[in-house]
Structures are given as structure tokens and as C-alpha cells.
Design a protein around this motif. Structure first.
Motif, PDB file in Angstrom:
ATOM      1  N   MET A 134       0.819  -1.217   0.000  1.00 39.89           N
ATOM      2  CA  MET A 134       0.000   0.000   0.000  1.00 39.89           C
ATOM      3  C   MET A 134       0.855   1.270   0.000  1.00 39.89           C
ATOM      4  O   MET A 134       1.743   1.427   0.827  1.00 39.89           O
ATOM      5  CB  MET A 134      -0.899   0.025   1.247  1.00 39.89           C
ATOM      6  CG  MET A 134      -1.713  -1.229   1.484  1.00 39.89           C
ATOM      7  SD  MET A 134      -2.738  -1.694   0.086  1.00 39.89           S
ATOM      8  CE  MET A 134      -4.148  -0.634   0.330  1.00 39.89           C
ATOM      9  N   ALA A 136      -0.189   4.981   0.479  1.00 39.25           N
ATOM     10  CA  ALA A 136      -1.358   5.830   0.782  1.00 39.25           C
ATOM     11  C   ALA A 136      -0.940   7.300   0.783  1.00 39.25           C
ATOM     12  O   ALA A 136      -0.964   7.956  -0.264  1.00 39.25           O
ATOM     13  CB  ALA A 136      -1.983   5.385   2.097  1.00 39.25           C
ATOM     14  N   LYS A 193      -7.197   8.480   5.907  1.00 39.41           N
ATOM     15  CA  LYS A 193      -6.014   8.232   5.058  1.00 39.41           C
ATOM     16  C   LYS A 193      -5.935   6.781   4.592  1.00 39.41           C
ATOM     17  O   LYS A 193      -4.854   6.232   4.389  1.00 39.41           O
ATOM     18  CB  LYS A 193      -4.702   8.632   5.774  1.00 39.41           C
ATOM     19  CG  LYS A 193      -4.710  10.053   6.313  1.00 39.41           C
ATOM     20  CD  LYS A 193      -4.712  11.076   5.214  1.00 39.41           C
ATOM     21  CE  LYS A 193      -4.633  12.505   5.750  1.00 39.41           C
ATOM     22  NZ  LYS A 193      -5.078  13.502   4.764  1.00 39.41           N
ATOM     23  N   ASP A 201      -7.071  -2.628   5.439  1.00 43.76           N
ATOM     24  CA  ASP A 201      -5.755  -2.629   6.081  1.00 43.76           C
ATOM     25  C   ASP A 201      -4.993  -3.884   5.650  1.00 43.76           C
ATOM     26  O   ASP A 201      -5.348  -5.004   6.026  1.00 43.76           O
ATOM     27  CB  ASP A 201      -5.929  -2.595   7.614  1.00 43.76           C
ATOM     28  CG  ASP A 201      -4.590  -2.421   8.312  1.00 43.76           C
ATOM     29  OD1 ASP A 201      -3.670  -3.239   8.080  1.00 43.76           O
ATOM     30  OD2 ASP A 201      -4.442  -1.451   9.073  1.00 43.76           O
ATOM     31  N   ALA A 202      -3.964  -3.680   4.845  1.00 42.49           N
ATOM     32  CA  ALA A 202      -3.263  -4.820   4.245  1.00 42.49           C
ATOM     33  C   ALA A 202      -2.642  -5.722   5.303  1.00 42.49           C
ATOM     34  O   ALA A 202      -2.741  -6.953   5.217  1.00 42.49           O
ATOM     35  CB  ALA A 202      -2.195  -4.311   3.282  1.00 42.49           C
TER      36      ALA A 202
HETATM   37  N1  URA Z   1      -2.490   1.176   4.852  1.00 42.78           N
HETATM   38  C1  URA Z   1      -3.298   0.156   4.494  1.00 42.78           C
HETATM   39  O1  URA Z   1      -3.052  -1.000   4.853  1.00 42.78           O
HETATM   40  N2  URA Z   1      -4.368   0.444   3.736  1.00 42.78           N
HETATM   41  C2  URA Z   1      -4.651   1.692   3.326  1.00 42.78           C
HETATM   42  O2  URA Z   1      -5.654   1.884   2.609  1.00 42.78           O
HETATM   43  C3  URA Z   1      -3.796   2.731   3.708  1.00 42.78           C
HETATM   44  C4  URA Z   1      -2.716   2.454   4.478  1.00 42.78           C
END
Ligand code: URA
Ligand code: PRP
Length: 210
Positions: A134, A136, A193, A201-202
């Protein structure tokens, strides 16, 4: 001038990213997909590796053929979520060394907080590929690359699966020399964000936390 980001449009990558985005995709499948996408992106990100000609003997005759030459590679995942991409990358380049940079985003400020850094001793002699699914705000990627440059790394690529326009802008401004590879370019960041539409959330989805 900054290097132009490379946005992947390969159907296999797009298909697998669609599966990743689906909130019904569980951790086991999510991890497998992250690794498969990393492997496909590794193929593209290593397209410009220098080569040299060598002479070999096939069962038929002597022949000249090409092998990869020049500097060796290092993969540097940003913890936690970048870890999910390492096995896919190593499947294609098993001789690469792996460094780790630990970083998390503060929930209030959304600024990266660094908690770990362990890199190969010869990092300055290697072509480095930083891994994080990710991108962001770009804060984590920028700080990780700052850290790598402090250790002397000079040749750096950044590989992410989903990027927000805000992150691309910030990263290419801070590090115009770093070639950026993205699996998909999303729409925008929300008030927390998070990338929209993104995949959530990865780290939590890879490791089953939350
Ligand atoms: N981190 C993540 O894991 N996902 C997002 O969308 C932004 C930051
Ligand atoms: C996620 C992601 C990136 C960062 C991206 O990590 O894996 O490292 O956020 O956001 P940014 O571009 O705004 O910095 P997170 O902070 O959630 O940590 P984790 O992987 O340990 O869960």
C-alpha cells in the motif's frame, strides 16, 4: 525530473487485485494472492537488469547465450504488510538478500513511526527493491527510502500493489530518482487516510489481526 511511475495493466495482475479487494477474501487466499501479484510485478520490475553474453555447451553444440550480470539485488519489505510480498519475489530471484524496515502509521497523525531496521551489510552495492502493498500518503515509503539512502543505497525501486494519487505525488517529489511500480492506481484517500476503494488494512488482512 521524476521518473514516470509504471502502472501495471496486465490482466493477470488486475484480476488478482480484484480478488484482493473483495472483503470476503479470507487471509489464506489473501496471502496467496499478494505473493502471486508480487511475483508478476517482480518480472516487470527486473526487465531492465543488465545482461552479458557467455559461452556454454548445449547437447548439440557450443553457443553464446545471455545471463544476468552486474549488481546483485536486495528486497526490503516495509513491515508488516511488505512481508507478504517477499516469498513471491524470492521465487523469481532466490539469490537476493532481504532487509527489513519496521514502520507503522500513528493512528492519530497518520505519520510513520519507525521501530526496526536491519539491512544487508553490502546494501550500497545492491539494486534495492522496496516492497509494500500500500502507498497511501506516501509517508512510510518516503521514510523507508530516506533510511536506505542514509545507509548508502543508490539504486532503489519501489513496488506497491495499490497506490493513491496523493502517495505517488509525495513519493515522486521526495525521491524523483526512485522508479515506482504500482499494480493499480486508485481514486483518493478517505478522512482516515485509507485508500479508496483500496482493500482495507493490508497488514490486518495478511495476518488475520483485527
Ligand atoms: N495502509 C493500508 O493498509 N491500507 C490503506 O488503505 C492505507 C494504508
Ligand atoms: C500500511 C502499509 C504501509 C502504510 C502506507 O502499514 O503497509 O506501510 O500503511 O501508508 P502511508 O503511505 O500513508 O504511509 P501500517 O501503518 O498499517 O502498518 P502495518 O503493516 O504494521 O499494519
Amino acid at each position: 525530473m521524476a521518473l514516470t511511475p509504471f502502472i501495471m495493466d496486465h490482466p493477470l495482475i488486475q484480476h488478482k487485485i480484484t480478488l484482493l479487494r473483495d472483503k470476503n477474501t479470507g487471509s489464506k487466499e489473501f496471502r496467496e494472492l499478494i505473493n502471486e501479484i508480487a511475483m508478476l510485478m517482480c518480472y516487470e520490475a527486473t526487465r531492465d537488469l543488465p545482461m552479458k553474453e557467455v559461452e556454454i555447451e548445449t547437447p548439440i553444440c557450443m553457443a553464446k547465450s545471455r545471463v544476468i550480470s552486474g549488481r546483485k539485488l536486495a528486497f526490503v519489505p516495509i513491515l508488516r504488510a511488505g512481508l507478504g510480498m517477499v516469498d513471491g519475489m524470492l521465487a523469481l530471484v532466490p539469490a537476493a538478500k532481504v532487509g527489513h524496515i519496521g514502520m507503522y502509521r500513528d493512528h492519530e497523525t497518520h505519520m510513520p513511526v519507525e521501530y526496526y531496521c536491519k539491512l544487508p551489510a553490502d546494501i550500497q552495492e545492491r539494486d534495492v527493491i522496496v516492497l509494500d502493498p500500500m502507498l497511501a500518503t506516501g509517508g512510510s515509503a518516503i521514510d523507508a527510502i530516506n533510511q536506505l539512502k542514509q545507509y548508502g543505497a543508490a539504486s532503489i525501486k519501489f513496488l506497491c500493489i495499490i497506490a493513491a494519487p496523493e502517495g505517488i505525488e509525495a513519493l515522486t517529489t521526495a525521491h524523483p530518482d526512485v522508479q515506482l511500480y504500482c499494480g493499480a492506481l486508485d481514486d483518493h484517500l478517505n478522512e482516515n487516510k485509507y485508500i479508496v476503494p483500496g482493500l482495507g488494512d493490508a497488514g490486518d488482512r495478511i495476518f488475520g489481526t483485527k
